[in-house]
Write an enzyme that holds these catalytic residues in place. Structure first.
Site, short mmCIF file in Angstrom:
data_model
loop_
_atom_site.label_atom_id
_atom_site.label_comp_id
_atom_site.label_asym_id
_atom_site.label_seq_id
_atom_site.Cartn_x
_atom_site.Cartn_y
_atom_site.Cartn_z
N HIS A 130 -7.16 -14.84 5.24
CA HIS A 130 -5.93 -15.07 4.49
C HIS A 130 -4.96 -13.91 4.73
O HIS A 130 -5.39 -12.78 4.99
CB HIS A 130 -6.23 -15.16 3.00
CG HIS A 130 -7.20 -16.24 2.64
ND1 HIS A 130 -8.56 -16.08 2.75
CD2 HIS A 130 -7.00 -17.50 2.18
CE1 HIS A 130 -9.16 -17.20 2.39
NE2 HIS A 130 -8.23 -18.08 2.03
N ASN B 20 -7.94 -26.18 -10.21
CA ASN B 20 -7.50 -25.80 -11.57
C ASN B 20 -6.05 -26.22 -11.75
O ASN B 20 -5.33 -26.41 -10.77
CB ASN B 20 -7.60 -24.27 -11.73
CG ASN B 20 -6.83 -23.55 -10.63
OD1 ASN B 20 -7.36 -23.37 -9.52
ND2 ASN B 20 -5.60 -23.17 -10.89
N SER C 272 -11.92 -22.47 0.35
CA SER C 272 -12.77 -21.80 -0.64
C SER C 272 -13.77 -22.74 -1.28
O SER C 272 -13.39 -23.76 -1.84
CB SER C 272 -11.92 -21.27 -1.80
OG SER C 272 -11.17 -20.19 -1.40
N TYR D 26 -3.35 -12.36 2.51
CA TYR D 26 -3.51 -11.30 1.49
C TYR D 26 -4.61 -10.31 1.82
O TYR D 26 -4.72 -9.27 1.18
CB TYR D 26 -3.74 -11.91 0.09
CG TYR D 26 -5.00 -12.73 -0.05
CD1 TYR D 26 -6.26 -12.14 -0.08
CD2 TYR D 26 -4.94 -14.12 -0.15
CE1 TYR D 26 -7.41 -12.90 -0.20
CE2 TYR D 26 -6.09 -14.87 -0.29
CZ TYR D 26 -7.32 -14.25 -0.30
OH TYR D 26 -8.45 -15.02 -0.41
N GLU D 27 -5.45 -10.63 2.81
CA GLU D 27 -6.49 -9.67 3.19
C GLU D 27 -5.91 -8.51 3.99
O GLU D 27 -6.60 -7.53 4.25
CB GLU D 27 -7.60 -10.38 3.98
CG GLU D 27 -8.38 -11.35 3.10
CD GLU D 27 -9.44 -12.13 3.85
OE1 GLU D 27 -10.47 -11.56 4.20
OE2 GLU D 27 -9.20 -13.32 4.13
N ALA E 106 -8.60 -24.96 -1.47
CA ALA E 106 -8.62 -25.13 -2.92
C ALA E 106 -7.24 -24.69 -3.38
O ALA E 106 -6.69 -23.71 -2.85
CB ALA E 106 -9.70 -24.27 -3.54
N HIS F 193 -11.38 -16.61 -9.86
CA HIS F 193 -11.89 -17.08 -8.57
C HIS F 193 -13.17 -17.91 -8.78
O HIS F 193 -13.42 -18.88 -8.06
CB HIS F 193 -12.14 -15.88 -7.66
CG HIS F 193 -12.59 -16.26 -6.27
ND1 HIS F 193 -11.82 -17.03 -5.43
CD2 HIS F 193 -13.73 -15.99 -5.59
CE1 HIS F 193 -12.48 -17.20 -4.28
NE2 HIS F 193 -13.64 -16.58 -4.36
N HIS G 206 -16.66 -17.23 1.42
CA HIS G 206 -16.22 -17.57 2.78
C HIS G 206 -17.21 -17.00 3.78
O HIS G 206 -17.30 -15.79 3.93
CB HIS G 206 -14.85 -16.98 3.07
CG HIS G 206 -13.72 -17.78 2.53
ND1 HIS G 206 -12.93 -18.59 3.30
CD2 HIS G 206 -13.24 -17.90 1.27
CE1 HIS G 206 -12.03 -19.18 2.54
NE2 HIS G 206 -12.19 -18.77 1.30
N MET H 275 -2.99 -20.20 -1.20
CA MET H 275 -2.80 -18.98 -0.42
C MET H 275 -3.19 -19.15 1.05
O MET H 275 -3.57 -18.19 1.72
CB MET H 275 -3.64 -17.85 -1.05
CG MET H 275 -3.38 -17.66 -2.55
SD MET H 275 -4.48 -16.42 -3.25
CE MET H 275 -4.24 -16.71 -5.02
N SER H 276 -3.09 -20.38 1.55
CA SER H 276 -3.48 -20.61 2.95
C SER H 276 -2.70 -21.80 3.50
O SER H 276 -1.70 -22.22 2.93
CB SER H 276 -4.99 -20.91 3.02
OG SER H 276 -5.26 -22.14 2.38
N1 HPA Z 1 -3.06 -20.56 -7.27
C1 HPA Z 1 -3.15 -20.13 -6.00
N2 HPA Z 1 -4.20 -20.35 -5.23
C2 HPA Z 1 -5.22 -21.05 -5.76
C3 HPA Z 1 -5.18 -21.53 -7.08
C4 HPA Z 1 -4.04 -21.27 -7.88
O1 HPA Z 1 -3.93 -21.66 -9.06
N3 HPA Z 1 -6.36 -22.19 -7.27
C5 HPA Z 1 -7.05 -22.11 -6.11
N4 HPA Z 1 -6.37 -21.42 -5.19
#
Ligand code: HPA
Length: 276
Positions: A83, A234, A30, A85-86, A113, A246, A61, A210-211
């Site tokens: 991903h 973050n 990301s 989740y898609e 990320a 996001h 993306h 998530m990847s």
């Molecule tokens: N959690 C899950 N996926 C993420 C995060 C997070 O805090 N930051 C970037 N991708």
């Protein structure tokens, strides 16, 4: 259609557009897609031109393979990934990784990320992945793809120790404070609750995302050598004092992009010594 037959069909679509054979595959996470602009481009293949290929729906993306050189090393870069989740089956989520192996790639450099579950991590840090915990379905479930690898592949060193050494060296030469740790892949798309982050931490996780882990499993199964870096975009939920968005993830990625780009391109350029 079997997974391997589907992969062969995808490969045929790619080969109609380019005969470039990469040695290293790079998956950009990301907000990190701009790295593909750094490479000496030889060819571009849009995912949408590949029959049966999963196309991402996430903003930030793009969807294409960029072929070219990082230094003297032949690479294929995924600008955009799909991903779990898609809504794609997990076997489709790892199809691009397997396809890059069939294109010729021996090494996979995976990036993402992620949220920092380790309280010592700050937004903008880079973390070398030294292991993972996969909390999405294992992508090898189902009939084993014998053409790629064995039924019960070893996972005791998913992230190659010699490739990690190269990344560490490049980081230290560039004054990058490279963190290290365990990446936990959850399904998303909701960010974690603070309790889930505490669980990940308790399990030994340092970053949540998530990847990546599913792709690394598929790549290891297929005999690729893997290295991975997370951009900590973050502090994870409960550690962060503000709700997560996001947009925040993308902004942090943009800010860290220059040091991230340098770390990836310089490291890949040095992987040449392992490709002879
Ligand atoms: N959690 C899950 N996926 C993420 C995060 C997070 O805090 N930051 C970037 N991708």
């Amino acid at each position: 259609m079997s997974i391997y037959a589907k992969l062969e069909k995808c490969l045929e679509c790619v080969r109609k557009q380019t005969d470039f054979v990469p040695d290293v595959a790079v998956i950009l996470g990301s907000g990190l897609g701009a790295l593909a602009d750094e490479i000496k481009k030889e060819a571009v293949v849009e995912y949408s031109s590949i029959e049966g290929f999963p196309v991402s729906t996430v903003p930030g993306h793009k969807g294409r393979f960029v072929f070219g050189y990082m230094g003297d090393v032949k690479v294929v870069v995924m600008q955009g990934r799909v991903h779990f989740y898609e809504g794609y089956p997990i076997t489709d989520v790892v199809l691009p990784t397997r396809l890059m192996k069939l294109m010729g790639a021996k090494i996979l450099f995976v990036t993402n990320a992620a949220g920092g579950a380790n309280p010592e991590f700050d937004a903008g840090d880079l973390m070398l992945i030294n292991d993972h915990i996969c909390k999405v379905p294992n992508p090898l479930i189902g009939a084993n793809v014998e053409e790629l690898g064995t039924r019960f592949p070893d996972m005791s060193e998913v992230y190659s120790s010699r490739l990690r050494n190269v990344v560490r060296k490049v980081a230290s030469e560039n004054g990058v404070d490279l963190k290290e740790g365990v990446y936990v892949q959850l399904t998303g798309p909701s960010f974690e609750t603070p309790a889930e982050v505490r669980m990940c931490r308790f399990f030994g996780g340092d970053a949540v995302g998530m990847s990546t882990a599913c792709e690394a499993i598929a790549a290891r199964h297929a005999g690729m050598e893997i290295v991975g870096v997370s951009l900590i975009s973050n502090k994870a939920a409960g550690i962060s004092e503000t709700p997560l968005t996001h947009e925040e993830v993308q902004e942090a990625a943009n800010l860290a992009a220059p040091k991230f780009k340098k770390l990836v391109t310089d490291s890949v350029s040095r992987f040449g010594e392992f490709l002879k």
